[in-house]
Design a protein around this motif. Structure first.
Motif, PDB file in Angstrom:
ATOM      1  N   ILE A  52      48.627  36.988  46.868  1.00 57.65           N
ATOM      2  CA  ILE A  52      47.653  36.086  46.951  1.00 57.65           C
ATOM      3  C   ILE A  52      47.821  34.787  47.186  1.00 57.65           C
ATOM      4  N   LEU A  58      38.614  36.241  44.528  1.00 56.85           N
ATOM      5  CA  LEU A  58      38.999  37.377  43.946  1.00 56.85           C
ATOM      6  C   LEU A  58      37.913  37.735  43.023  1.00 56.85           C
ATOM      7  N   ALA A  96      47.886  41.644  43.602  1.00 53.48           N
ATOM      8  CA  ALA A  96      46.570  41.961  42.915  1.00 53.48           C
ATOM      9  C   ALA A  96      47.186  42.785  41.789  1.00 53.48           C
ATOM     10  N   ILE A 119      41.849  43.418  39.672  1.00 53.24           N
ATOM     11  CA  ILE A 119      41.731  42.454  40.695  1.00 53.24           C
ATOM     12  C   ILE A 119      41.483  42.853  42.033  1.00 53.24           C
ATOM     13  N   VAL A 121      40.980  41.538  46.127  1.00 57.92           N
ATOM     14  CA  VAL A 121      41.041  40.372  46.738  1.00 57.92           C
ATOM     15  C   VAL A 121      39.625  40.498  47.806  1.00 57.92           C
TER      16      VAL A 121
END
Length: 236
Positions: A52, A58, A96, A119, A121
């Motif tokens: 990230i 996100l 993530a 999570i 992306v």
């Protein structure tokens, strides 16, 4: 005669779609649905080892807690994502999965029992390339999926009128070294040379004189080597 099975029908649909494409399909005859994706596969998913970066967007999902979930959480310049209850959480440089574990740990310390956090992306700004030199609009460009050299230069609005199309330098960081290769854009356009794949982090410089100005004297002896990459001196 037995009726064809569903799987056989799908296979026939795909074969028919590919035949239509081969025969210069029009908008009306172009394949759709599963057949369309058989003819033109979707872009590959973001690699699981992606890290990230600041400005990434996100989706943060906290299982059974919609009030704590975020649909469009932008990572700040400092590498933080702001979460309800727990405030800023550092996520830049994490995958993530790792970021999910950090947020789950923070929520589990005081607010939730065994929280489950996922999570995704949504926008990977960290997947960027640099296009410089004799192009109309040099700069940084985010990329999604696979990208060729022709497309990369098109993102910078194409080469200038006086650009040296036979001197396109691609610089890549690999194995701890900075490596470079020179390509002939004219030959690629004519189909006489393959279009090399451009990867996140690559720098594309149109024109060897501009490349020398950016990279110093390391390219003075660089040949037009097509698809191969040569290590640059002092690239470590």
């Amino acid at each position: 005669m037995d009726m064809p099975s569903d799987s056989m029908k799908k296979a026939l649909t795909i074969v028919s779609a590919l035949f239509l494409l081969d025969a210069c399909s029009t908008a009306e005859t172009a394949p759709r649905g599963e057949a369309a994706y058989a003819a033109i596969p979707p872009a590959p998913a973001l690699a699981s080892d992606y890290r990230i970066s600041p400005d990434d967007v996100l989706r943060v999902q906290v299982y059974h807690e919609p009030g704590l979930s975020l649909e469009d959480a932008q990572v700040t310049a400092a590498g933080m994502v702001r979460m309800p209850l727990i405030g800023d959480v550092p996520v830049a440089g994490l995958s993530a999965g790792e970021a999910s574990d950090v947020i789950a740990g923070r929520l589990g310390e005081r607010y939730l029992v065994s929280p489950q956090v996922t999570i995704f992306v949504k926008k990977a700004v960290g997947r960027r390339i640099t296009v410089d030199g004799e192009v109309r609009e040099p700069g940084l460009f985010p990329i999604d999926g696979r990208l060729g050299l022709l497309q990369a230069i098109a993102m910078a609005k194409g080469p200038t009128r006086l650009a040296s199309l036979k001197q396109i330098v691609v610089v890549r960081q690999a194995d701890g070294m900075r490596k470079a290769a020179m390509f002939d854009l004219s030959a690629i356009r004519r189909g006489e040379a393959p279009d090399p794949e451009i990867l996140p982090g690559d720098t594309i410089i149109v024109g060897s004189s501009r490349a020398k100005a950016i990279l110093g004297g390391t390219l003075l002896a660089l040949p037009a080597i097509g698809a191969g990459f040569v290590a640059l001196e002092g690239g470590r």
